[in-house]
Every structure is written in structure tokens, then in C-alpha cells.
Scaffold this active site. Structure first.
Site, PDB file in Angstrom:
ATOM      1  N   LYS A  50       0.848  -1.198   0.000  1.00 25.33           N
ATOM      2  CA  LYS A  50       0.000   0.000   0.000  1.00 25.33           C
ATOM      3  C   LYS A  50       0.884   1.249   0.000  1.00 25.33           C
ATOM      4  O   LYS A  50       0.614   2.235  -0.694  1.00 25.33           O
ATOM      5  CB  LYS A  50      -0.928   0.000   1.223  1.00 25.33           C
ATOM      6  N   GLN A  94      -5.366  -2.103   9.330  1.00 26.34           N
ATOM      7  CA  GLN A  94      -5.122  -3.419   8.712  1.00 26.34           C
ATOM      8  C   GLN A  94      -5.656  -4.525   9.615  1.00 26.34           C
ATOM      9  O   GLN A  94      -5.344  -4.565  10.811  1.00 26.34           O
ATOM     10  CB  GLN A  94      -3.612  -3.586   8.458  1.00 26.34           C
ATOM     11  N   ASP A 117     -11.902   1.837   3.569  1.00 28.67           N
ATOM     12  CA  ASP A 117     -12.190   0.403   3.467  1.00 28.67           C
ATOM     13  C   ASP A 117     -13.696   0.154   3.275  1.00 28.67           C
ATOM     14  O   ASP A 117     -14.093  -0.923   2.846  1.00 28.67           O
ATOM     15  CB  ASP A 117     -11.798  -0.299   4.783  1.00 28.67           C
TER      16      ASP A 117
HETATM   17  N1  GUN Z   1      -6.861  -7.515   5.722  1.00 28.81           N
HETATM   18  C1  GUN Z   1      -7.047  -8.264   4.611  1.00 28.81           C
HETATM   19  N2  GUN Z   1      -7.754  -7.563   3.683  1.00 28.81           N
HETATM   20  C2  GUN Z   1      -8.009  -6.362   4.214  1.00 28.81           C
HETATM   21  C3  GUN Z   1      -8.688  -5.199   3.747  1.00 28.81           C
HETATM   22  O1  GUN Z   1      -9.225  -5.136   2.625  1.00 28.81           O
HETATM   23  N3  GUN Z   1      -8.725  -4.151   4.600  1.00 28.81           N
HETATM   24  C4  GUN Z   1      -8.174  -4.195   5.837  1.00 28.81           C
HETATM   25  N4  GUN Z   1      -8.281  -3.113   6.607  1.00 28.81           N
HETATM   26  N5  GUN Z   1      -7.547  -5.253   6.311  1.00 28.81           N
HETATM   27  C5  GUN Z   1      -7.466  -6.319   5.495  1.00 28.81           C
END
Ligand code: GUN
Length: 280
Positions: A50, A94, A117
Site C-alpha cells: 500500500k 489493517q 475500506d
Molecule cells: N486484511 C485483509 N484484507 C483487508 C482489507 O481489505 N482491509 C483491511 N483493513 N484489512 C485487510
């Protein structure tokens, strides 16, 4: 038939270059904050990617790495701080979080305007009733891929295997909003193949490598594999690629299908948050 491979990497690259162009014309930079608690290796890898994506397109990224032992209160404090930070437009916590921290409590603290998200109940609720708001990145990426490859959705039988709040449920909603007839299957579904064999569009998000075999899919179906299981450095999907790719018309593989699109959609949502916050 040999399936056309749905290239999520290429599509994501195109989206990133469009975002880069857009961001280059902005006076103030969009900003994304990512909080990682602990050292889960998969999370570390996602968070690093990211950060790299943000750098590539010119989005400011603030990566906050917190120790595994952090208390729920301290995490909440951090989120409150980011809610107030004018350089930050998107906040992502996350997942998964350590067991002693309640994920719902953390997500509920994020300002819905910065919830890139789309996990906050306000965004989930707005999405459910078809109002504007953030759509979760993976589901958004799945629909974008179908559209990018001109795969018709309207009037088609779509089957989603998996019912998580983050993936299965929102994908099913989006397919329905695009006028598919949607069936949701899950771990308690009896005779899974009876449903999957009827799918013009089959989306699988379970996390069981090789669950879907050729005999379970319809000839010429479009197959979107969202399952990710890590074994060492290898990523495995839920679909048995070798057999299914000989029968389907389209297949989004793992890796290289939906995964890169999830990342690209996060950048898009960050721009959406920026525009909502900075431009009213
Ligand atoms: N962990 C695995 N996929 C995701 C996601 O799309 N967003 C977040 N915040 N954590 C994750």
C-alpha cells in the site's frame, strides 16, 4: 474452451496511471494513513505494498506500526488523532487485529468520511440501501474487472461462494445492483456444485485452495477467484486453475487477478475521500 485470463495486474496499472495523472493536478496532496498492529507477515506485506502504491501515484502515506501489545484505548486514541489530521483523507486499520483488541470498536472509531475500506457501519448501511458512500475495495475491484472485460452481468446467474462482511456479502450486493440474479453459498450449503454449475458468473471467496474443480463449473462461465491462501511464499486461490481454465470463458487467477485490483480500489477510494473532504 480455453479461458481468457483476466489480468488484474494490467488493469490495476492502468488505474494507477490515471490516478497519478489526476493527483499531479492537485495543489494539496491526498493522504492515506494505514495502521498495522503487530507483525503478522501477511499484513506487513500488504501494508508495504500500500505504501509503495501511494508513492507511485503521489498520494502521501503515513504508515503507523504499533506493537502487538497495544491496548484498545491506545489504538482508539491514534484513530481519533488521524480523524483530526488535515493531511489525512483516508484511514485504514489493517486486519486482523490481535485478539485483545476488538475490531468493531476500532472500525467504529474511524470517521466514516475517511473510512476508505468501507467497513464502518455508516458506509456499510449506506451501501446496503444504495446511497453514496465507500464501497469495500475487493468487491469494487471484482465488479470493475467484470466491466473492464465487458462480461455482461445484467440478467445473468451469479453465484458467490462465501458470505463475509468484507468480501462475500458486498460482492453479492454489487452483483444484484448490477441486475444479476444472485445466489450466496457458504460453509453450510448442501450440494455446492448444484449451485456453482448454474453460474454464468462464479465468484469464490472462501480460502480453501482448489475447492472449485472443472466439473463444478458451467461451460463458458466467468470465474473470479478471490480466495487467498498462503503457503510459504506461494499464494493459492480457491479455484483449481488448471482444470477450470479449460472450461470457463474467463478466469481471474490467484495471484494476478483480484489482488492487485483491491489495492487500486483503495487508491481510488482515497481520492474519493479527498474530493469529499477538500471539495465539499
Ligand atoms: N486484511 C485483509 N484484507 C483487508 C482489507 O481489505 N482491509 C483491511 N483493513 N484489512 C485487510
Amino acid at each position: 474452451m480455453t479461458a481468457t485470463i483476466i489480468d488484474g495486474k494490467k488493469t490495476a496499472e492502468k488505474i494507477r496511471s490515471e490516478i497519478k495523472e489526476y493527483v499531479s493536478g492537485l495543489k494539496k496532496k491526498p493522504g492515506l494513513a494505514v495502521i498495522q498492529v503487530g507483525k503478522n507477515p501477511a499484513s506487513t506485506s500488504y501494508v508495504n505494498l500500500k505504501e509503495k502504491d501511494c508513492k507511485e501515484v503521489g498520494i502521501y502515506s503515513k504508515i503507523i506500526r504499533l506493537v502487538e501489545e497495544i491496548s484498545e484505548e491506545e489504538l482508539v486514541e491514534k484513530i481519533i488523532e488521524l480523524n483530526k489530521d488535515n493531511s489525512i483523507h483516508g484511514i485504514l486499520v489493517q486486519l486482523p487485529l490481535p485478539k485483545h483488541v476488538n475490531e468493531e470498536v476500532a472500525i467504529d472509531m474511524i470517521n466514516p468520511l475517511k473510512d476508505v475500506d468501507g467497513f464502518h457501519p455508516v458506509n456499510a448501511g449506506n451501501f446496503f440501501i444504495g446511497k453514496a458512500g465507500f464501497v469495500p475495495c475487493t468487491p469494487k475491484g471484482v465488479i470493475r474487472l467484470l466491466k473492464e472485460y465487458d462480461i455482461p452481468i445484467e440478467g445473468k446467474n451469479a453465484v458467490v461462494v462465501g458470505r463475509s462482511n468484507i468480501v462475500g456479502k458486498p460482492i453479492a450486493m454489487l452483483l444484484m445492483m448490477n441486475n444479476a440474479t444472485v445466489t450466496i453459498c457458504h460453509s453450510k450449503t448442501k450440494n455446492l456444485a448444484e449451485y456453482t454449475k448454474n453460474a454464468d458468473i462464479l465468484v469464490v471467496a472462501v480460502g480453501k485452495p482448489g475447492l472449485i474443480k472443472a466439473e463444478m463449473v458451467k461451460e463458458d462461465a466467468a470465474i473470479i477467484d478471490v480466495g487467498i491462501t498462503r503457503t510459504g511464499n506461494l499464494l493459492k486461490g480457491d479455484v483449481d486453475f488448471d482444470s477450470v481454465s479449460k472450461k470457463a470463458s474467463y478466469i481471474a487467477p490467484v495471484p494476478g487477478g483480484v489482488g492487485p485490483m483491491t489495492r487500486a480500489m483503495l487508491l481510488e477510494n482515497t481520492i474519493e475521500a479527498y474530493n469529499n473532504i477538500e471539495r465539499g
